[in-house]
Enzyme design. Structure first.
Site, short mmCIF file in Angstrom:
data_model
loop_
_atom_site.label_atom_id
_atom_site.label_comp_id
_atom_site.label_asym_id
_atom_site.label_seq_id
_atom_site.Cartn_x
_atom_site.Cartn_y
_atom_site.Cartn_z
N HIS A 143 0.82 -1.22 0.00
CA HIS A 143 0.00 0.00 0.00
C HIS A 143 0.86 1.26 0.00
O HIS A 143 1.88 1.33 0.67
CB HIS A 143 -0.92 0.04 1.22
CG HIS A 143 -1.78 -1.16 1.38
ND1 HIS A 143 -2.73 -1.52 0.45
CD2 HIS A 143 -1.80 -2.11 2.34
CE1 HIS A 143 -3.32 -2.64 0.85
NE2 HIS A 143 -2.78 -3.01 1.98
N ASN B 143 -4.28 5.34 11.08
CA ASN B 143 -4.90 4.17 10.45
C ASN B 143 -5.99 4.55 9.45
O ASN B 143 -6.77 5.47 9.70
CB ASN B 143 -5.50 3.28 11.55
CG ASN B 143 -5.60 1.84 11.14
OD1 ASN B 143 -6.06 1.52 10.06
ND2 ASN B 143 -5.15 0.95 12.01
N GLN C 290 0.45 -8.88 14.85
CA GLN C 290 0.06 -10.14 14.21
C GLN C 290 1.19 -10.47 13.23
O GLN C 290 1.28 -9.84 12.17
CB GLN C 290 -1.28 -9.97 13.51
CG GLN C 290 -2.33 -9.37 14.45
CD GLN C 290 -3.74 -9.58 13.98
OE1 GLN C 290 -4.45 -10.40 14.52
NE2 GLN C 290 -4.14 -8.85 12.96
N GLY D 199 -3.15 -13.65 11.55
CA GLY D 199 -4.14 -12.61 11.30
C GLY D 199 -3.60 -11.39 10.58
O GLY D 199 -4.34 -10.43 10.32
N GLN D 200 -2.33 -11.38 10.25
CA GLN D 200 -1.74 -10.22 9.57
C GLN D 200 -2.34 -10.10 8.17
O GLN D 200 -2.37 -11.08 7.42
CB GLN D 200 -0.22 -10.40 9.48
CG GLN D 200 0.51 -9.20 8.91
CD GLN D 200 2.01 -9.51 8.71
OE1 GLN D 200 2.37 -10.59 8.27
NE2 GLN D 200 2.84 -8.55 9.04
N THR D 201 -2.82 -8.91 7.85
CA THR D 201 -3.37 -8.68 6.51
C THR D 201 -2.43 -7.85 5.64
O THR D 201 -2.51 -7.92 4.42
CB THR D 201 -4.75 -7.99 6.57
OG1 THR D 201 -4.62 -6.78 7.32
CG2 THR D 201 -5.78 -8.89 7.18
N VAL D 202 -1.61 -7.02 6.27
CA VAL D 202 -0.65 -6.22 5.50
C VAL D 202 0.75 -6.79 5.77
O VAL D 202 1.23 -6.75 6.91
CB VAL D 202 -0.71 -4.73 5.89
CG1 VAL D 202 0.32 -3.93 5.09
CG2 VAL D 202 -2.10 -4.17 5.65
N HIS E 115 3.76 -6.25 6.12
CA HIS E 115 4.83 -5.29 6.45
C HIS E 115 4.80 -5.20 7.97
O HIS E 115 3.75 -4.87 8.55
CB HIS E 115 4.51 -3.93 5.79
CG HIS E 115 5.55 -2.88 5.99
ND1 HIS E 115 5.87 -1.97 5.00
CD2 HIS E 115 6.33 -2.57 7.05
CE1 HIS E 115 6.82 -1.16 5.45
NE2 HIS E 115 7.10 -1.51 6.70
N HIS F 182 4.35 -4.52 11.60
CA HIS F 182 3.74 -3.37 12.28
C HIS F 182 3.15 -3.78 13.62
O HIS F 182 2.78 -4.93 13.83
CB HIS F 182 2.66 -2.71 11.42
CG HIS F 182 1.54 -3.61 11.02
ND1 HIS F 182 1.65 -4.53 9.98
CD2 HIS F 182 0.29 -3.76 11.51
CE1 HIS F 182 0.52 -5.17 9.84
NE2 HIS F 182 -0.33 -4.75 10.76
N HIS G 150 0.13 -2.59 16.35
CA HIS G 150 -1.06 -1.78 16.59
C HIS G 150 -0.95 -1.15 17.98
O HIS G 150 -0.62 -1.85 18.95
CB HIS G 150 -2.33 -2.64 16.61
CG HIS G 150 -2.60 -3.37 15.33
ND1 HIS G 150 -3.58 -2.98 14.44
CD2 HIS G 150 -2.03 -4.47 14.77
CE1 HIS G 150 -3.60 -3.81 13.41
NE2 HIS G 150 -2.67 -4.73 13.58
P1 AMP Z 1 -3.08 -6.45 10.34
O1 AMP Z 1 -4.40 -7.11 10.01
O2 AMP Z 1 -2.57 -6.77 11.70
O3 AMP Z 1 -2.06 -6.69 9.24
O4 AMP Z 1 -3.37 -4.89 10.36
C1 AMP Z 1 -3.37 -4.08 9.23
C2 AMP Z 1 -3.73 -2.69 9.67
O5 AMP Z 1 -3.38 -1.81 8.63
C3 AMP Z 1 -5.21 -2.49 9.96
O6 AMP Z 1 -5.36 -1.77 11.17
C4 AMP Z 1 -5.70 -1.68 8.77
O7 AMP Z 1 -6.79 -0.85 9.10
C5 AMP Z 1 -4.44 -0.88 8.46
N1 AMP Z 1 -4.32 -0.40 7.10
C6 AMP Z 1 -4.52 -1.09 5.95
N2 AMP Z 1 -4.25 -0.30 4.89
C7 AMP Z 1 -3.85 0.90 5.38
C8 AMP Z 1 -3.45 2.12 4.79
N3 AMP Z 1 -3.40 2.29 3.48
N4 AMP Z 1 -3.14 3.14 5.62
C9 AMP Z 1 -3.18 2.99 6.96
N5 AMP Z 1 -3.55 1.86 7.57
C10 AMP Z 1 -3.89 0.83 6.80
#
Ligand code: AMP
Length: 198
Positions: free
Chosen positions: A35, A54, A110, A116-119, A121, A123, A125
């Site tokens: 992203h 966020n 995560q 549960g990690q969706t991004v 990279h 990070h 929370h």
């Molecule tokens: P996770 O599911 O632990 O990988 O968390 C991903 C986090 O990234 C979630 O809190 C999303 O709301 C946040 N997120 C996804 N895309 C973006 C973005 N473009 N800018 C800021 N936060 C984002």
């Protein structure tokens, strides 16, 4: 952005020692996994980490601390990066807990898709918490957990997968993505508060 400002940004990023590309050629963007993050979302910077607001906070003040290097896993970080990330989370936590009227913090990572990690990279929370913000306090972890049930159904027993489908998940459709302007306003306020705290 003026030419001089751009040059100073490039020098600042080079000084950070990153070995991965994390900012665009015009320095107005950062990468968060796949992203693109506008510079206006970033409210805190150290040598190894960035604090960003966020796109879809699960509670007011839900922010992220990301590694400057675009690596997927916490396990990929060097000891210096780990230390910097958690010191950053602590400094940010002090500010957001106060700013959002919290009395506690949820700090969560995560680390990998099956956690549960969706991004992809690395990070953390950081979320201000207050009494009663969730009827069942620990339900916040359900909301932090990702909602990519399809991904999980490949690897987990059916009963568990069904439970996952019921979870709302961080990127669930109920929460609308915030506009760049909304995020920039919050980031500006937090950046100011972080600066005052130093
Ligand atoms: P996770 O599911 O632990 O990988 O968390 C991903 C986090 O990234 C979630 O809190 C999303 O709301 C946040 N997120 C996804 N895309 C973006 C973005 N473009 N800018 C800021 N936060 C984002």
């Amino acid at each position: 952005m003026t030419y001089l400002k751009k040059i100073s940004r490039v020098l600042e990023e080079m000084h950070s020692g990153s070995t991965h590309s994390f900012f665009s050629s015009d320095c107005s963007m950062y990468m968060f996994g796949p992203h693109t993050i506008s510079a206006g979302q970033v409210f805190f910077k150290t040598k190894y980490s960035l604090g960003l607001v966020n796109l879809k906070p699960i509670l007011p003040g839900h922010v992220l601390v990301i590694s400057r290097r675009n690596v997927p896993r916490f396990l990929d970080l060097s000891p210096e990066e780990v230390s910097d990330m958690f010191q950053s989370a602590q400094r940010i936590g002090h500010i957001i807990e106060k700013e959002y009227g919290g009395s506690s913090l949820t700090i969560a990572c995560q680390d990998g898709p099956h956690a549960g990690q969706t991004v992809p990279h690395c990070h953390v929370h950081v979320i201000p918490r207050r009494l009663g913000d969730y009827v069942n306090n620990d339900d916040i972890y359900t909301d932090i957990t990702n909602n990519t049930a399809e991904l999980l159904t490949k690897d987990v027993p059916t009963a568990t997968a069904a439970t996952v489908v019921l979870h709302k998940g961080v990127d669930n459709e109920d929460r609308r993505p915030r506009t760049e302007e909304e995020m920039a306003q919050e980031a500006t306020r937090l950046e100011l508060l972080m600066g005052q705290a130093q």
